[in-house]
Write a protein that holds these residues in place. Sequence first.
Motif, PDB file in Angstrom:
ATOM      1  N   VAL A 104     -15.133  -9.714  -5.877  1.00 52.93           N
ATOM      2  CA  VAL A 104     -15.174 -10.889  -7.243  1.00 52.93           C
ATOM      3  C   VAL A 104     -14.564 -12.315  -6.696  1.00 52.93           C
ATOM      4  O   VAL A 104     -14.253 -12.377  -5.644  1.00 52.93           O
ATOM      5  CB  VAL A 104     -14.077 -10.083  -8.563  1.00 52.93           C
ATOM      6  CG1 VAL A 104     -14.658  -9.015  -8.870  1.00 52.93           C
ATOM      7  CG2 VAL A 104     -12.651 -10.037  -7.881  1.00 52.93           C
ATOM      8  N   SER A 105     -14.701 -13.146  -7.650  1.00 54.31           N
ATOM      9  CA  SER A 105     -14.459 -14.556  -7.179  1.00 54.31           C
ATOM     10  C   SER A 105     -13.132 -14.724  -6.804  1.00 54.31           C
ATOM     11  O   SER A 105     -12.164 -14.428  -7.572  1.00 54.31           O
ATOM     12  CB  SER A 105     -14.859 -15.517  -8.488  1.00 54.31           C
ATOM     13  OG  SER A 105     -14.621 -16.813  -8.083  1.00 54.31           O
ATOM     14  N   GLY A 106     -12.853 -15.558  -5.702  1.00 56.87           N
ATOM     15  CA  GLY A 106     -11.710 -15.470  -5.306  1.00 56.87           C
ATOM     16  C   GLY A 106     -11.047 -14.416  -4.032  1.00 56.87           C
ATOM     17  O   GLY A 106      -9.970 -14.772  -3.561  1.00 56.87           O
ATOM     18  N   ASP A 107     -11.986 -13.296  -4.080  1.00 56.37           N
ATOM     19  CA  ASP A 107     -11.445 -12.532  -3.084  1.00 56.37           C
ATOM     20  C   ASP A 107     -11.861 -12.895  -1.409  1.00 56.37           C
ATOM     21  O   ASP A 107     -12.626 -13.570  -1.542  1.00 56.37           O
ATOM     22  CB  ASP A 107     -12.329 -11.151  -3.405  1.00 56.37           C
ATOM     23  CG  ASP A 107     -11.563 -10.208  -4.335  1.00 56.37           C
ATOM     24  OD1 ASP A 107     -10.513 -10.441  -4.720  1.00 56.37           O
ATOM     25  OD2 ASP A 107     -12.358  -9.344  -4.628  1.00 56.37           O
ATOM     26  N   THR A 108     -10.699 -12.365  -0.627  1.00 54.95           N
ATOM     27  CA  THR A 108     -11.116 -12.373   0.870  1.00 54.95           C
ATOM     28  C   THR A 108     -10.982 -11.341   1.369  1.00 54.95           C
ATOM     29  O   THR A 108     -10.659 -10.444   0.709  1.00 54.95           O
ATOM     30  CB  THR A 108     -10.237 -13.681   1.466  1.00 54.95           C
ATOM     31  OG1 THR A 108      -8.787 -13.113   1.173  1.00 54.95           O
ATOM     32  CG2 THR A 108     -10.007 -14.905   0.780  1.00 54.95           C
ATOM     33  N   LEU A 109     -11.311 -11.130   2.545  1.00 56.11           N
ATOM     34  CA  LEU A 109     -11.211  -9.847   3.401  1.00 56.11           C
ATOM     35  C   LEU A 109      -9.602  -9.575   3.552  1.00 56.11           C
ATOM     36  O   LEU A 109      -9.190  -8.265   3.339  1.00 56.11           O
ATOM     37  CB  LEU A 109     -11.677  -9.932   4.791  1.00 56.11           C
ATOM     38  CG  LEU A 109     -13.211 -10.047   4.726  1.00 56.11           C
ATOM     39  CD1 LEU A 109     -13.651  -9.799   6.336  1.00 56.11           C
ATOM     40  CD2 LEU A 109     -13.754  -8.707   4.242  1.00 56.11           C
ATOM     41  N   TRP A 110      -8.824 -10.507   3.521  1.00 55.76           N
ATOM     42  CA  TRP A 110      -7.405 -10.552   3.491  1.00 55.76           C
ATOM     43  C   TRP A 110      -6.642  -9.880   2.303  1.00 55.76           C
ATOM     44  O   TRP A 110      -5.873  -8.820   2.382  1.00 55.76           O
ATOM     45  CB  TRP A 110      -6.717 -11.758   3.857  1.00 55.76           C
ATOM     46  CG  TRP A 110      -5.354 -11.706   4.260  1.00 55.76           C
ATOM     47  CD1 TRP A 110      -4.194 -11.611   3.596  1.00 55.76           C
ATOM     48  CD2 TRP A 110      -4.786 -11.192   5.649  1.00 55.76           C
ATOM     49  NE1 TRP A 110      -2.985 -11.463   4.218  1.00 55.76           N
ATOM     50  CE2 TRP A 110      -3.229 -11.064   5.438  1.00 55.76           C
ATOM     51  CE3 TRP A 110      -5.213 -11.198   6.743  1.00 55.76           C
ATOM     52  CZ2 TRP A 110      -2.505 -10.812   6.429  1.00 55.76           C
ATOM     53  CZ3 TRP A 110      -4.138 -10.922   7.950  1.00 55.76           C
ATOM     54  CH2 TRP A 110      -2.948 -10.827   7.784  1.00 55.76           C
ATOM     55  N   THR A 111      -7.118 -10.311   1.313  1.00 58.54           N
ATOM     56  CA  THR A 111      -6.525  -9.784  -0.164  1.00 58.54           C
ATOM     57  C   THR A 111      -7.124  -8.431  -0.352  1.00 58.54           C
ATOM     58  O   THR A 111      -6.446  -7.618  -1.052  1.00 58.54           O
ATOM     59  CB  THR A 111      -7.058 -10.583  -1.266  1.00 58.54           C
ATOM     60  OG1 THR A 111      -8.310 -10.734  -1.247  1.00 58.54           O
ATOM     61  CG2 THR A 111      -6.364 -12.023  -1.151  1.00 58.54           C
ATOM     62  N   ILE A 112      -8.431  -8.244   0.053  1.00 58.33           N
ATOM     63  CA  ILE A 112      -8.937  -6.711  -0.251  1.00 58.33           C
ATOM     64  C   ILE A 112      -8.178  -5.733   0.766  1.00 58.33           C
ATOM     65  O   ILE A 112      -7.587  -4.641   0.401  1.00 58.33           O
ATOM     66  CB  ILE A 112     -10.690  -6.816   0.009  1.00 58.33           C
ATOM     67  CG1 ILE A 112     -11.107  -7.736  -0.977  1.00 58.33           C
ATOM     68  CG2 ILE A 112     -10.906  -5.322   0.043  1.00 58.33           C
ATOM     69  CD1 ILE A 112     -12.779  -7.974  -0.801  1.00 58.33           C
ATOM     70  N   ALA A 113      -7.971  -6.306   2.034  1.00 55.03           N
ATOM     71  CA  ALA A 113      -7.072  -5.411   2.953  1.00 55.03           C
ATOM     72  C   ALA A 113      -5.909  -5.212   2.432  1.00 55.03           C
ATOM     73  O   ALA A 113      -5.354  -4.046   2.532  1.00 55.03           O
ATOM     74  CB  ALA A 113      -7.168  -5.978   4.434  1.00 55.03           C
ATOM     75  N   ALA A 114      -5.143  -6.229   1.886  1.00 56.30           N
ATOM     76  CA  ALA A 114      -3.897  -5.960   1.479  1.00 56.30           C
ATOM     77  C   ALA A 114      -3.759  -5.084   0.499  1.00 56.30           C
ATOM     78  O   ALA A 114      -2.624  -4.218   0.331  1.00 56.30           O
ATOM     79  CB  ALA A 114      -3.090  -7.477   1.243  1.00 56.30           C
ATOM     80  N   ASN A 115      -4.612  -4.794  -0.557  1.00 58.01           N
ATOM     81  CA  ASN A 115      -4.438  -3.979  -1.660  1.00 58.01           C
ATOM     82  C   ASN A 115      -4.959  -2.554  -1.259  1.00 58.01           C
ATOM     83  O   ASN A 115      -4.640  -1.809  -2.081  1.00 58.01           O
ATOM     84  CB  ASN A 115      -5.653  -4.700  -2.738  1.00 58.01           C
ATOM     85  CG  ASN A 115      -5.140  -5.591  -3.439  1.00 58.01           C
ATOM     86  OD1 ASN A 115      -3.891  -6.221  -3.226  1.00 58.01           O
ATOM     87  ND2 ASN A 115      -5.928  -6.567  -3.807  1.00 58.01           N
ATOM     88  N   HIS A 116      -5.648  -2.564  -0.255  1.00 59.87           N
ATOM     89  CA  HIS A 116      -6.060  -1.170   0.051  1.00 59.87           C
ATOM     90  C   HIS A 116      -5.386  -0.453   1.417  1.00 59.87           C
ATOM     91  O   HIS A 116      -5.687   0.732   1.839  1.00 59.87           O
ATOM     92  CB  HIS A 116      -7.541  -1.215   0.242  1.00 59.87           C
ATOM     93  CG  HIS A 116      -8.218  -1.392  -0.876  1.00 59.87           C
ATOM     94  ND1 HIS A 116      -8.521  -2.743  -1.315  1.00 59.87           N
ATOM     95  CD2 HIS A 116      -8.505  -0.512  -2.071  1.00 59.87           C
ATOM     96  CE1 HIS A 116      -9.082  -2.435  -2.516  1.00 59.87           C
ATOM     97  NE2 HIS A 116      -9.119  -1.455  -2.786  1.00 59.87           N
ATOM     98  N   THR A 117      -4.467  -1.338   2.280  1.00 58.95           N
ATOM     99  CA  THR A 117      -3.857  -0.593   3.410  1.00 58.95           C
ATOM    100  C   THR A 117      -2.724   0.331   3.067  1.00 58.95           C
ATOM    101  O   THR A 117      -2.154   0.129   2.023  1.00 58.95           O
ATOM    102  CB  THR A 117      -3.383  -1.717   4.316  1.00 58.95           C
ATOM    103  OG1 THR A 117      -2.408  -2.729   3.815  1.00 58.95           O
ATOM    104  CG2 THR A 117      -4.501  -2.536   4.968  1.00 58.95           C
ATOM    105  N   ALA A 118      -2.400   1.180   3.996  1.00 59.97           N
ATOM    106  CA  ALA A 118      -1.422   2.024   3.753  1.00 59.97           C
ATOM    107  C   ALA A 118       0.072   1.336   4.045  1.00 59.97           C
ATOM    108  O   ALA A 118      -0.216   0.423   4.842  1.00 59.97           O
ATOM    109  CB  ALA A 118      -1.619   3.630   4.514  1.00 59.97           C
ATOM    110  N   ALA A 119       0.870   1.772   3.681  1.00 60.83           N
ATOM    111  CA  ALA A 119       2.163   1.176   4.165  1.00 60.83           C
ATOM    112  C   ALA A 119       2.357   1.231   5.571  1.00 60.83           C
ATOM    113  O   ALA A 119       2.206   2.511   6.243  1.00 60.83           O
ATOM    114  CB  ALA A 119       3.389   1.829   3.401  1.00 60.83           C
TER     115      ALA A 119
END
Length: 120
Positions: A74-89
């Motif tokens: 979506v508008s404003g997404d970057t690979l970093w933000t997508i990765a931050a939302n889907h990575t395990a702790a």
Amino acid sequence: MYMNEQLFSRPVKTLNVKRTYSARISFSHRMLKRLAALLAVVVIIGLFSLCVSVIAGEQDAYASTEGYQSVEVVSGDTLWTIAANHTAAGQDIREYISKMRTLNHLKSSVIYEGQVLLLP
């Protein structure tokens, strides 16, 4: 007997030019046939290889997407933000981004709105 008389008194040997010429033609004709046959074989092998690679490529494309989650950019997404939302702790985000780029065949980190990305 003078030298000129000796030259004229000997029988003249004639070369069979026709035979030599026809041999050249038949040799050339045979070579053309062989080259045409070789070209036909190369074309057939090339077409067969192309068909096999297309069929195999389609199967790999469907097989590789199974078992992965996907996300639409979506508008404003970057690979970093997508990765931050889907990575395990405790998982390294840079490593996750590298896996995302490999999985999605991305040459750079540029992504576009509406693009569907597979998540590792």
